[in-house]
Design an enzyme around this catalytic site. Sequence first.
Site, PDB file in Angstrom:
ATOM      1  N   ASP A  40       0.852  -1.171   0.000  1.00 56.41           N
ATOM      2  CA  ASP A  40       0.000   0.000   0.000  1.00 56.41           C
ATOM      3  C   ASP A  40       0.903   1.240   0.000  1.00 56.41           C
ATOM      4  O   ASP A  40       1.918   1.288   0.694  1.00 56.41           O
ATOM      5  CB  ASP A  40      -0.882  -0.024   1.252  1.00 56.41           C
ATOM      6  CG  ASP A  40      -1.877   1.121   1.287  1.00 56.41           C
ATOM      7  OD1 ASP A  40      -3.034   0.884   0.922  1.00 56.41           O
ATOM      8  OD2 ASP A  40      -1.486   2.237   1.666  1.00 56.41           O
TER       9      ASP A  40
ATOM     10  N   ASP B  48      -2.098   9.714  -9.935  1.00 54.67           N
ATOM     11  CA  ASP B  48      -2.208   8.648 -10.937  1.00 54.67           C
ATOM     12  C   ASP B  48      -0.835   8.265 -11.472  1.00 54.67           C
ATOM     13  O   ASP B  48      -0.546   7.081 -11.733  1.00 54.67           O
ATOM     14  CB  ASP B  48      -3.097   9.097 -12.096  1.00 54.67           C
ATOM     15  CG  ASP B  48      -4.570   9.186 -11.704  1.00 54.67           C
ATOM     16  OD1 ASP B  48      -4.925   8.657 -10.630  1.00 54.67           O
ATOM     17  OD2 ASP B  48      -5.354   9.781 -12.468  1.00 54.67           O
TER      18      ASP B  48
ATOM     19  N   GLU C 104      -4.908   2.496  -3.874  1.00 60.13           N
ATOM     20  CA  GLU C 104      -3.444   2.528  -3.839  1.00 60.13           C
ATOM     21  C   GLU C 104      -2.860   1.199  -3.365  1.00 60.13           C
ATOM     22  O   GLU C 104      -1.686   1.123  -3.009  1.00 60.13           O
ATOM     23  CB  GLU C 104      -2.956   3.675  -2.948  1.00 60.13           C
ATOM     24  CG  GLU C 104      -3.309   3.535  -1.478  1.00 60.13           C
ATOM     25  CD  GLU C 104      -4.649   4.166  -1.105  1.00 60.13           C
ATOM     26  OE1 GLU C 104      -4.784   4.578   0.054  1.00 60.13           O
ATOM     27  OE2 GLU C 104      -5.540   4.254  -1.973  1.00 60.13           O
TER      28      GLU C 104
END
Length: 442
Positions: free
Chosen positions: A304, A321, A347
Amino acid sequence: MSNRIRQLQEFVDGIAASVAIIGREETGELVVSACNEHFFEMTGGRRGGTGTRNFPIALDTLIPSYARLDLRKKLQECFSTGVAQELEQAYDLREGTLWWRLSLKPFRHVAGGDSTVLEILITGLDITSKMLLTHELEVSTSRFRSVVNAAYDAIITIDQTHNITLFNRAAQNLFGYDSSEMLGKPLVSLLPEAYRANHSAHIHQFARSPVHSRQMDERNRIYGQHRDGSLLPVEIAISKINVDGLLEFTAVIRDISDRVRLMDLLQKEAGTDALTGLPNRREFLDVVENVLRTDDALSVVMLDIDFFKKVNDTHGHDAGDEVLRVLAKVGTAASRNMDVFARWGGEEFVVAMPGTDLERARTRAEMLRATIEKQEFSHSWSTGKAIPFTVSIGVATRAQDEHDVDAILKRADQALYKAKEGGRNRVETEQVHRALEPSGAG
């Protein structure tokens, strides 16, 4: 009328076919010495008065001008060579056009050892029905050929020995061969090598079947082979017909290259994350479940991006992004061919590592974490300067005889939670025994 001519007339009147006897005057003029009513009907001439007529009659007065040249040529050849002749002629009458087959047979006179052709017997048979049928067949054949050659799909016919007897224009375009090259050639020459061995058996099976037409292998892809060796995905409908006791097979072949490309694209998109180009959750789970059907070792890594919301708030969502895409690129580069680096959502990312135990998976996860922390990768950031970010990683491995993908993922998620709780930017593992403890344990 002389007695001989009268006898000839009585003879020809008794014949049902169109009959005439042709002589040649000293001047060389061709004359009708005798003929029956059928001959008058054939040429369109008519007897005069009570049905009598004085013979001989000049041939040209009975034969229409458009038919004279061919008939005179055959008669002269018959007189000069003494060899029987044949020709077919059409006579346009008020009732319509009639076709006749004329047979010319010479009668010889032998005198002093010389044989001379004195007269020729013409026998005419009405072949109008046959010519009409032939014309209808020619029209039907012409129409069939026109339709076949104008067809969008390739059409190929093979005989009982599986050799090609028809190869239309669409087939030429599809396979890259001219029809003259393929007629008489075995059909297997249009198949990839891998499909040739069993093809004859499939044709024989279809030949014995009571089914007269079928769609070939609707579930699997069928391939032909282009002249250049490339494979052609096609769909095929095949039919059979008995021709004089022999089977013929006709295949209608449609090029589905565009459809296959679209299906492959849709299938890829169904298993691909649009933003990063990585496999998505569905594709990842398919791979893991396939591994779990075997006894192979498996480790799962879940990672993560730390404080990802801060990245978006500071640099904007486009930059966020970009960070996701960078992580995808770095993670893919660090993975083996057998690994699956996928986007789990948001994410979060996951990695399936077949054949990898917990310790080796932890080592590789640590290397990935360090690479991201130190920015040890090349990338041209759209912001002009690197956006620093780190990842927290949790690692879990498969227990012996374990087949529950959710259980492994749960342990990886628990390990990731430990990494976050422990300060982030770190790797943690979750042992099997902790994940398998009863929920009510003290």
